[in-house]
Scaffold this motif. Structure first.
Motif, PDB file in Angstrom:
ATOM      1  N   GLY A 267      -6.438 -12.309   8.631  1.00 42.03           N
ATOM      2  CA  GLY A 267      -7.484 -12.176   9.639  1.00 42.03           C
ATOM      3  C   GLY A 267      -7.362 -10.919  10.470  1.00 42.03           C
ATOM      4  O   GLY A 267      -7.984 -10.797  11.516  1.00 42.03           O
ATOM      5  N   TYR A 268      -6.584  -9.947  10.003  1.00 42.52           N
ATOM      6  CA  TYR A 268      -6.343  -8.706  10.747  1.00 42.52           C
ATOM      7  C   TYR A 268      -7.652  -7.993  11.085  1.00 42.52           C
ATOM      8  O   TYR A 268      -7.864  -7.566  12.217  1.00 42.52           O
ATOM      9  CB  TYR A 268      -5.447  -7.799   9.910  1.00 42.52           C
ATOM     10  CG  TYR A 268      -5.111  -6.459  10.531  1.00 42.52           C
ATOM     11  CD1 TYR A 268      -4.098  -6.347  11.472  1.00 42.52           C
ATOM     12  CD2 TYR A 268      -5.786  -5.303  10.145  1.00 42.52           C
ATOM     13  CE1 TYR A 268      -3.769  -5.119  12.028  1.00 42.52           C
ATOM     14  CE2 TYR A 268      -5.463  -4.072  10.706  1.00 42.52           C
ATOM     15  CZ  TYR A 268      -4.459  -3.986  11.644  1.00 42.52           C
ATOM     16  OH  TYR A 268      -4.132  -2.764  12.189  1.00 42.52           O
ATOM     17  N   TYR A 269      -8.542  -7.889  10.110  1.00 41.48           N
ATOM     18  CA  TYR A 269      -9.770  -7.131  10.330  1.00 41.48           C
ATOM     19  C   TYR A 269     -10.861  -7.939  11.011  1.00 41.48           C
ATOM     20  O   TYR A 269     -11.848  -7.377  11.474  1.00 41.48           O
ATOM     21  CB  TYR A 269     -10.269  -6.537   9.017  1.00 41.48           C
ATOM     22  CG  TYR A 269      -9.417  -5.371   8.561  1.00 41.48           C
ATOM     23  CD1 TYR A 269      -9.457  -4.169   9.246  1.00 41.48           C
ATOM     24  CD2 TYR A 269      -8.555  -5.477   7.483  1.00 41.48           C
ATOM     25  CE1 TYR A 269      -8.675  -3.095   8.864  1.00 41.48           C
ATOM     26  CE2 TYR A 269      -7.765  -4.416   7.086  1.00 41.48           C
ATOM     27  CZ  TYR A 269      -7.826  -3.218   7.783  1.00 41.48           C
ATOM     28  OH  TYR A 269      -7.045  -2.162   7.411  1.00 41.48           O
TER      29      TYR A 269
ATOM     30  N   SER B 144     -17.641  -1.040  10.868  1.00 46.60           N
ATOM     31  CA  SER B 144     -18.559  -0.708   9.780  1.00 46.60           C
ATOM     32  C   SER B 144     -18.040   0.509   9.022  1.00 46.60           C
ATOM     33  O   SER B 144     -18.316   0.680   7.840  1.00 46.60           O
ATOM     34  CB  SER B 144     -19.970  -0.436  10.325  1.00 46.60           C
ATOM     35  OG  SER B 144     -19.934   0.589  11.308  1.00 46.60           O
ATOM     36  N   SER B 145     -17.284   1.369   9.723  1.00 47.28           N
ATOM     37  CA  SER B 145     -16.608   2.492   9.063  1.00 47.28           C
ATOM     38  C   SER B 145     -15.297   2.729   9.801  1.00 47.28           C
ATOM     39  O   SER B 145     -15.255   2.757  11.033  1.00 47.28           O
ATOM     40  CB  SER B 145     -17.479   3.758   9.079  1.00 47.28           C
ATOM     41  OG  SER B 145     -17.766   4.153  10.403  1.00 47.28           O
TER      42      SER B 145
ATOM     43  N   GLY C 188      -0.653  -1.540   0.545  1.00 45.88           N
ATOM     44  CA  GLY C 188      -0.750  -2.407   1.705  1.00 45.88           C
ATOM     45  C   GLY C 188      -2.197  -2.598   2.116  1.00 45.88           C
ATOM     46  O   GLY C 188      -2.563  -2.450   3.284  1.00 45.88           O
ATOM     47  N   CYS C 189      -3.036  -2.971   1.147  1.00 49.46           N
ATOM     48  CA  CYS C 189      -4.491  -2.985   1.361  1.00 49.46           C
ATOM     49  C   CYS C 189      -4.970  -4.139   2.218  1.00 49.46           C
ATOM     50  O   CYS C 189      -6.142  -4.157   2.629  1.00 49.46           O
ATOM     51  CB  CYS C 189      -5.214  -3.002   0.016  1.00 49.46           C
ATOM     52  SG  CYS C 189      -4.987  -4.530  -0.937  1.00 49.46           S
ATOM     53  N   ASN C 190      -4.114  -5.147   2.477  1.00 49.61           N
ATOM     54  CA  ASN C 190      -4.509  -6.305   3.259  1.00 49.61           C
ATOM     55  C   ASN C 190      -5.744  -6.952   2.618  1.00 49.61           C
ATOM     56  O   ASN C 190      -5.731  -7.217   1.418  1.00 49.61           O
ATOM     57  CB  ASN C 190      -4.733  -5.913   4.718  1.00 49.61           C
ATOM     58  CG  ASN C 190      -4.747  -7.094   5.676  1.00 49.61           C
ATOM     59  OD1 ASN C 190      -5.792  -7.687   5.912  1.00 49.61           O
ATOM     60  ND2 ASN C 190      -3.600  -7.451   6.227  1.00 49.61           N
ATOM     61  N   GLU C 191      -6.806  -7.196   3.374  1.00 43.44           N
ATOM     62  CA  GLU C 191      -7.984  -7.882   2.842  1.00 43.44           C
ATOM     63  C   GLU C 191      -9.012  -6.932   2.235  1.00 43.44           C
ATOM     64  O   GLU C 191     -10.147  -7.329   1.967  1.00 43.44           O
ATOM     65  CB  GLU C 191      -8.625  -8.732   3.934  1.00 43.44           C
ATOM     66  CG  GLU C 191      -7.722  -9.873   4.389  1.00 43.44           C
ATOM     67  CD  GLU C 191      -8.281 -10.657   5.561  1.00 43.44           C
ATOM     68  OE1 GLU C 191      -9.249 -10.178   6.206  1.00 43.44           O
ATOM     69  OE2 GLU C 191      -7.763 -11.754   5.846  1.00 43.44           O
TER      70      GLU C 191
ATOM     71  N   ARG D  91     -12.802 -11.229  -2.447  1.00 46.75           N
ATOM     72  CA  ARG D  91     -13.975 -11.802  -1.765  1.00 46.75           C
ATOM     73  C   ARG D  91     -14.658 -10.757  -0.902  1.00 46.75           C
ATOM     74  O   ARG D  91     -15.901 -10.739  -0.798  1.00 46.75           O
ATOM     75  CB  ARG D  91     -13.554 -13.008  -0.922  1.00 46.75           C
ATOM     76  CG  ARG D  91     -13.065 -14.203  -1.736  1.00 46.75           C
ATOM     77  CD  ARG D  91     -12.967 -15.459  -0.898  1.00 46.75           C
ATOM     78  NE  ARG D  91     -11.961 -15.351   0.155  1.00 46.75           N
ATOM     79  CZ  ARG D  91     -10.682 -15.689   0.001  1.00 46.75           C
ATOM     80  NH1 ARG D  91     -10.241 -16.141  -1.177  1.00 46.75           N
ATOM     81  NH2 ARG D  91      -9.833 -15.594   1.008  1.00 46.75           N
ATOM     82  N   ARG D  92     -13.874  -9.903  -0.277  1.00 50.57           N
ATOM     83  CA  ARG D  92     -14.449  -8.823   0.532  1.00 50.57           C
ATOM     84  C   ARG D  92     -15.308  -7.903  -0.334  1.00 50.57           C
ATOM     85  O   ARG D  92     -16.378  -7.468   0.088  1.00 50.57           O
ATOM     86  CB  ARG D  92     -13.318  -8.023   1.201  1.00 50.57           C
ATOM     87  CG  ARG D  92     -13.769  -6.790   1.974  1.00 50.57           C
ATOM     88  CD  ARG D  92     -14.587  -7.132   3.184  1.00 50.57           C
ATOM     89  NE  ARG D  92     -15.084  -5.938   3.863  1.00 50.57           N
ATOM     90  CZ  ARG D  92     -15.981  -5.945   4.832  1.00 50.57           C
ATOM     91  NH1 ARG D  92     -16.480  -7.102   5.264  1.00 50.57           N
ATOM     92  NH2 ARG D  92     -16.389  -4.826   5.393  1.00 50.57           N
ATOM     93  N   ARG D  93     -14.851  -7.610  -1.510  1.00 47.53           N
ATOM     94  CA  ARG D  93     -15.631  -6.777  -2.449  1.00 47.53           C
ATOM     95  C   ARG D  93     -17.013  -7.367  -2.675  1.00 47.53           C
ATOM     96  O   ARG D  93     -18.031  -6.664  -2.643  1.00 47.53           O
ATOM     97  CB  ARG D  93     -14.869  -6.660  -3.772  1.00 47.53           C
ATOM     98  CG  ARG D  93     -15.630  -6.045  -4.940  1.00 47.53           C
ATOM     99  CD  ARG D  93     -14.734  -6.056  -6.172  1.00 47.53           C
ATOM    100  NE  ARG D  93     -15.382  -5.530  -7.361  1.00 47.53           N
ATOM    101  CZ  ARG D  93     -15.894  -6.286  -8.340  1.00 47.53           C
ATOM    102  NH1 ARG D  93     -15.845  -7.617  -8.246  1.00 47.53           N
ATOM    103  NH2 ARG D  93     -16.447  -5.731  -9.405  1.00 47.53           N
TER     104      ARG D  93
END
Length: 279
Positions: A14-16, A22-23, A44-47, A78-80
Protein backbone atom coordinates in the motif's frame (compact mmCIF):
# COMPACT_ATOMS: atom_id res chain seq x y z
CA UNK A 1 6.26 -12.62 1.94
CA UNK A 2 2.92 -12.10 3.78
CA UNK A 3 1.79 -8.48 4.16
CA UNK A 4 1.70 -8.92 7.97
CA UNK A 5 5.47 -9.41 8.19
CA UNK A 6 7.75 -6.45 8.84
CA UNK A 7 8.84 -4.94 5.51
CA UNK A 8 12.54 -5.47 6.15
CA UNK A 9 13.32 -5.20 2.43
CA UNK A 10 11.41 -1.95 2.04
CA UNK A 11 8.55 -3.98 0.61
CA UNK A 12 5.76 -1.82 1.98
CA UNK A 13 2.27 -2.89 1.00
CA UNK A 14 0.00 0.00 0.00
CA UNK A 15 3.03 2.30 -0.32
CA UNK A 16 1.65 4.17 -3.33
CA UNK A 17 -1.88 4.45 -1.98
CA UNK A 18 -0.33 6.72 0.65
CA UNK A 19 1.68 8.61 -1.99
CA UNK A 20 -0.55 8.49 -5.10
CA UNK A 21 0.60 10.30 -8.23
CA UNK A 22 -0.34 10.65 -11.86
CA UNK A 23 3.33 11.14 -12.79
CA UNK A 24 6.30 10.44 -10.54
CA UNK A 25 8.38 13.54 -9.75
CA UNK A 26 11.56 11.46 -9.71
CA UNK A 27 11.03 10.43 -13.33
CA UNK A 28 10.16 14.02 -14.25
CA UNK A 29 13.55 15.15 -12.93
CA UNK A 30 15.41 12.90 -15.39
CA UNK A 31 16.32 13.74 -19.01
CA UNK A 32 13.29 13.47 -21.29
CA UNK A 33 14.96 10.98 -23.62
CA UNK A 34 16.52 8.71 -21.00
CA UNK A 35 14.03 5.87 -21.52
CA UNK A 36 13.25 6.44 -25.22
CA UNK A 37 13.52 3.12 -27.07
CA UNK A 38 15.22 1.60 -24.04
CA UNK A 39 15.22 -1.80 -22.41
CA UNK A 40 14.75 -1.08 -18.70
CA UNK A 41 15.09 -2.95 -15.40
CA UNK A 42 13.30 -1.53 -12.35
CA UNK A 43 14.78 -3.11 -9.20
CA UNK A 44 12.51 -3.06 -6.16
CA UNK A 45 9.44 -2.21 -8.24
CA UNK A 46 6.94 -2.63 -5.38
CA UNK A 47 3.41 -2.48 -6.86
CA UNK A 48 4.64 -1.40 -10.29
CA UNK A 49 3.53 2.23 -10.35
CA UNK A 50 6.87 3.60 -11.58
CA UNK A 51 7.45 0.58 -13.83
CA UNK A 52 4.14 1.08 -15.61
CA UNK A 53 4.71 4.81 -15.99
CA UNK A 54 8.08 4.24 -17.67
CA UNK A 55 6.49 1.70 -20.02
CA UNK A 56 3.41 3.77 -20.82
CA UNK A 57 4.59 7.39 -20.86
CA UNK A 58 8.37 7.53 -21.31
CA UNK A 59 8.88 5.70 -24.59
CA UNK A 60 10.59 2.55 -23.31
CA UNK A 61 10.53 -0.47 -25.61
CA UNK A 62 10.47 -2.94 -22.72
CA UNK A 63 10.44 -2.64 -18.92
CA UNK A 64 10.72 -5.44 -16.40
CA UNK A 65 10.04 -4.76 -12.74
CA UNK A 66 11.47 -7.10 -10.12
CA UNK A 67 10.68 -7.29 -6.42
CA UNK A 68 11.57 -9.73 -3.65
CA UNK A 69 7.93 -9.79 -2.47
CA UNK A 70 5.74 -12.07 -4.60
CA UNK A 71 2.54 -10.45 -3.28
CA UNK A 72 3.73 -7.05 -4.47
CA UNK A 73 4.54 -8.52 -7.88
CA UNK A 74 0.97 -9.83 -8.12
CA UNK A 75 -0.25 -6.33 -7.25
CA UNK A 76 2.03 -4.93 -9.98
CA UNK A 77 0.36 -7.14 -12.60
CA UNK A 78 -3.00 -5.78 -11.40
CA UNK A 79 -1.63 -2.26 -11.62
CA UNK A 80 -0.73 -2.89 -15.26
CA UNK A 81 -4.36 -3.75 -16.03
CA UNK A 82 -5.63 -0.72 -14.11
CA UNK A 83 -3.30 1.67 -15.93
CA UNK A 84 -4.32 0.17 -19.27
CA UNK A 85 -8.00 0.47 -18.37
CA UNK A 86 -7.77 4.20 -17.67
CA UNK A 87 -5.57 5.36 -20.57
CA UNK A 88 -7.05 7.30 -23.50
CA UNK A 89 -8.13 5.42 -26.62
CA UNK A 90 -5.60 5.31 -29.44
CA UNK A 91 -6.22 5.38 -33.18
CA UNK A 92 -8.59 7.57 -35.18
CA UNK A 93 -9.72 9.62 -32.22
CA UNK A 94 -6.12 10.78 -31.62
CA UNK A 95 -5.49 12.39 -34.96
CA UNK A 96 -6.16 9.66 -37.51
CA UNK A 97 -8.13 10.33 -40.68
CA UNK A 98 -11.71 11.04 -39.66
CA UNK A 99 -13.02 10.35 -43.14
CA UNK A 100 -15.77 7.79 -43.01
CA UNK A 101 -16.11 4.37 -44.49
CA UNK A 102 -19.40 2.69 -44.97
CA UNK A 103 -20.52 0.95 -41.79
CA UNK A 104 -19.18 -2.58 -41.65
CA UNK A 105 -16.55 -2.02 -44.34
CA UNK A 106 -12.86 -2.57 -43.75
CA UNK A 107 -10.60 0.48 -44.14
CA UNK A 108 -7.80 0.38 -46.71
CA UNK A 109 -4.55 -1.09 -45.38
CA UNK A 110 -2.79 2.29 -45.43
CA UNK A 111 -5.51 3.91 -43.35
CA UNK A 112 -5.68 0.94 -41.01
CA UNK A 113 -1.97 1.30 -40.23
CA UNK A 114 -2.52 4.97 -39.48
CA UNK A 115 -5.30 4.19 -37.03
CA UNK A 116 -3.21 1.63 -35.20
CA UNK A 117 -0.16 3.87 -34.96
CA UNK A 118 0.64 4.00 -31.24
CA UNK A 119 4.11 5.54 -31.55
CA UNK A 120 2.90 8.57 -29.61
CA UNK A 121 2.59 7.92 -25.89
CA UNK A 122 -1.08 7.58 -24.95
CA UNK A 123 -2.68 9.94 -22.50
CA UNK A 124 -2.57 8.35 -19.06
CA UNK A 125 -5.38 8.55 -16.48
CA UNK A 126 -7.87 9.58 -19.17
CA UNK A 127 -10.80 7.67 -17.68
CA UNK A 128 -11.58 7.95 -13.95
CA UNK A 129 -10.69 4.98 -11.77
CA UNK A 130 -14.40 4.62 -11.01
CA UNK A 131 -14.92 3.25 -14.53
CA UNK A 132 -12.84 0.19 -13.74
CA UNK A 133 -14.44 -0.19 -10.31
CA UNK A 134 -17.96 -0.09 -11.73
CA UNK A 135 -17.47 -1.82 -15.09
CA UNK A 136 -14.39 -3.96 -14.57
CA UNK A 137 -11.01 -3.73 -16.32
CA UNK A 138 -10.69 -3.45 -20.08
CA UNK A 139 -9.49 -6.56 -21.93
CA UNK A 140 -5.94 -6.29 -23.26
CA UNK A 141 -5.83 -6.71 -27.04
CA UNK A 142 -3.31 -9.08 -28.66
CA UNK A 143 0.21 -7.74 -29.01
CA UNK A 144 -0.06 -8.30 -32.77
CA UNK A 145 -2.64 -5.50 -32.93
CA UNK A 146 -0.56 -2.93 -31.08
CA UNK A 147 3.06 -4.09 -31.08
CA UNK A 148 5.20 -5.67 -28.41
CA UNK A 149 6.95 -2.38 -27.62
CA UNK A 150 3.75 -0.51 -26.73
CA UNK A 151 1.96 -0.46 -23.40
CA UNK A 152 0.73 -2.73 -21.88
CA UNK A 153 2.66 -5.37 -23.84
CA UNK A 154 6.05 -3.79 -23.09
CA UNK A 155 5.97 -4.36 -19.34
CA UNK A 156 6.46 -7.48 -17.22
CA UNK A 157 7.17 -8.35 -13.61
CA UNK A 158 9.26 -10.93 -11.77
CA UNK A 159 9.49 -12.02 -8.14
CA UNK A 160 13.16 -12.44 -7.26
CA UNK A 161 15.91 -11.25 -4.94
CA UNK A 162 17.63 -9.58 -7.87
CA UNK A 163 20.85 -8.49 -6.13
CA UNK A 164 21.53 -12.18 -5.51
CA UNK A 165 19.57 -13.92 -8.29
CA UNK A 166 19.48 -13.49 -12.06
CA UNK A 167 16.24 -13.34 -14.02
CA UNK A 168 15.84 -14.51 -17.65
CA UNK A 169 15.59 -10.93 -18.97
CA UNK A 170 19.13 -10.16 -17.73
CA UNK A 171 20.69 -12.16 -20.56
CA UNK A 172 19.84 -9.52 -23.18
CA UNK A 173 21.13 -6.65 -21.01
CA UNK A 174 19.55 -3.27 -20.30
CA UNK A 175 19.91 0.32 -21.43
CA UNK A 176 18.68 1.65 -18.08
CA UNK A 177 18.56 0.15 -14.59
CA UNK A 178 16.40 1.99 -12.06
CA UNK A 179 17.05 1.71 -8.33
CA UNK A 180 14.71 4.02 -6.42
CA UNK A 181 14.82 3.94 -2.62
CA UNK A 182 16.35 0.47 -2.40
CA UNK A 183 20.04 0.97 -1.54
CA UNK A 184 19.36 1.20 2.22
CA UNK A 185 17.42 -2.07 2.28
CA UNK A 186 20.06 -3.96 0.30
CA UNK A 187 22.75 -2.48 2.53
CA UNK A 188 21.03 -3.39 5.80
CA UNK A 189 20.09 -6.92 4.70
CA UNK A 190 23.31 -7.89 2.92
CA UNK A 191 25.95 -5.64 4.41
CA UNK A 192 28.73 -3.74 2.66
CA UNK A 193 29.57 -6.81 0.57
CA UNK A 194 25.97 -7.14 -0.60
CA UNK A 195 25.81 -3.49 -1.60
CA UNK A 196 29.03 -3.80 -3.59
CA UNK A 197 27.65 -6.96 -5.24
CA UNK A 198 24.46 -5.11 -6.19
CA UNK A 199 26.35 -2.24 -7.79
CA UNK A 200 28.63 -4.67 -9.65
CA UNK A 201 25.61 -6.62 -10.93
CA UNK A 202 24.03 -3.42 -12.24
CA UNK A 203 27.25 -2.59 -14.09
CA UNK A 204 27.41 -6.11 -15.53
CA UNK A 205 23.86 -6.14 -16.96
CA UNK A 206 24.02 -2.65 -18.44
CA UNK A 207 24.93 -2.29 -22.09
CA UNK A 208 27.72 0.10 -23.07
CA UNK A 209 26.43 3.65 -22.66
CA UNK A 210 23.69 2.45 -20.32
CA UNK A 211 22.47 4.43 -17.32
CA UNK A 212 21.96 3.53 -13.66
CA UNK A 213 19.37 5.72 -11.94
CA UNK A 214 19.97 5.71 -8.19
CA UNK A 215 17.97 7.33 -5.40
CA UNK A 216 20.04 6.68 -2.26
CA UNK A 217 18.42 7.05 1.14
CA UNK A 218 20.33 9.16 3.69
CA UNK A 219 22.36 7.48 6.41
CA UNK A 220 20.11 9.04 9.08
CA UNK A 221 17.17 6.97 7.81
CA UNK A 222 19.00 3.70 8.58
CA UNK A 223 18.44 4.14 12.32
CA UNK A 224 14.68 3.70 12.14
CA UNK A 225 14.85 0.92 9.54
CA UNK A 226 17.26 -1.25 11.52
CA UNK A 227 14.85 -1.37 14.46
CA UNK A 228 12.45 -3.43 12.36
CA UNK A 229 14.38 -6.65 12.79
CA UNK A 230 17.22 -8.08 14.85
CA UNK A 231 19.11 -9.08 11.70
CA UNK A 232 19.07 -5.52 10.41
CA UNK A 233 20.11 -4.20 13.80
CA UNK A 234 23.09 -6.55 13.94
CA UNK A 235 24.10 -5.95 10.33
CA UNK A 236 24.02 -2.19 10.81
CA UNK A 237 26.77 -2.42 13.45
CA UNK A 238 29.31 -3.64 10.90
CA UNK A 239 28.53 -1.23 8.05
CA UNK A 240 31.44 0.99 7.05
CA UNK A 241 30.13 2.31 3.72
CA UNK A 242 28.00 5.45 3.87
CA UNK A 243 25.73 6.89 1.14
CA UNK A 244 28.28 9.69 0.69
CA UNK A 245 30.71 6.96 -0.43
CA UNK A 246 28.46 5.56 -3.17
CA UNK A 247 29.81 7.70 -5.99
CA UNK A 248 33.42 6.73 -5.30
CA UNK A 249 32.39 3.08 -5.01
CA UNK A 250 30.50 3.16 -8.31
CA UNK A 251 33.30 4.92 -10.19
CA UNK A 252 35.75 2.31 -8.84
CA UNK A 253 33.50 -0.38 -10.34
CA UNK A 254 33.72 1.37 -13.71
CA UNK A 255 30.91 3.92 -13.92
CA UNK A 256 31.53 7.50 -14.96
CA UNK A 257 31.05 10.16 -12.27
CA UNK A 258 27.41 10.80 -11.44
CA UNK A 259 25.17 13.36 -13.03
CA UNK A 260 23.21 14.89 -10.17
CA UNK A 261 19.61 15.93 -10.78
CA UNK A 262 18.95 17.48 -7.39
CA UNK A 263 16.72 16.47 -4.54
CA UNK A 264 13.18 15.34 -5.29
CA UNK A 265 10.35 14.89 -2.82
CA UNK A 266 9.25 16.50 0.41
CA UNK A 267 10.12 15.97 4.05
CA UNK A 268 11.61 12.56 4.73
CA UNK A 269 11.12 11.62 1.08
CA UNK A 270 13.43 14.36 -0.20
CA UNK A 271 16.31 12.42 -1.72
CA UNK A 272 18.93 12.93 -4.44
CA UNK A 273 18.44 11.52 -7.92
CA UNK A 274 21.75 10.51 -9.51
CA UNK A 275 22.52 8.91 -12.87
CA UNK A 276 25.68 6.88 -13.49
CA UNK A 277 26.71 5.93 -17.03
CA UNK A 278 28.59 2.82 -18.10
CA UNK A 279 31.29 3.74 -20.65
Amino acid sequence: MPPSCAPIHGNYHGYYTKRPFSSDARLAALPDDLFAGARVLDVGCNEGWVTCEIAQSHGANFVVGVDIDAALVQAAWRRRISVWSTQAPTGKSEGGDEGGEEPGSSPPAKKRRRELDVSVAPRASYFPASCEHELGPLPIPPAAHRGKTTFPHNVAFRAADWPATSIPEDAAGYDVVVGLSISKWIHLNDGDAGLRRFFARVFAVLRAGGAFVLEPQPWESYAKARRMDEKLKNNAKSLTIRPADFEALLTDIGFRPARHFGFVGEGGFSRPIDVYTKP
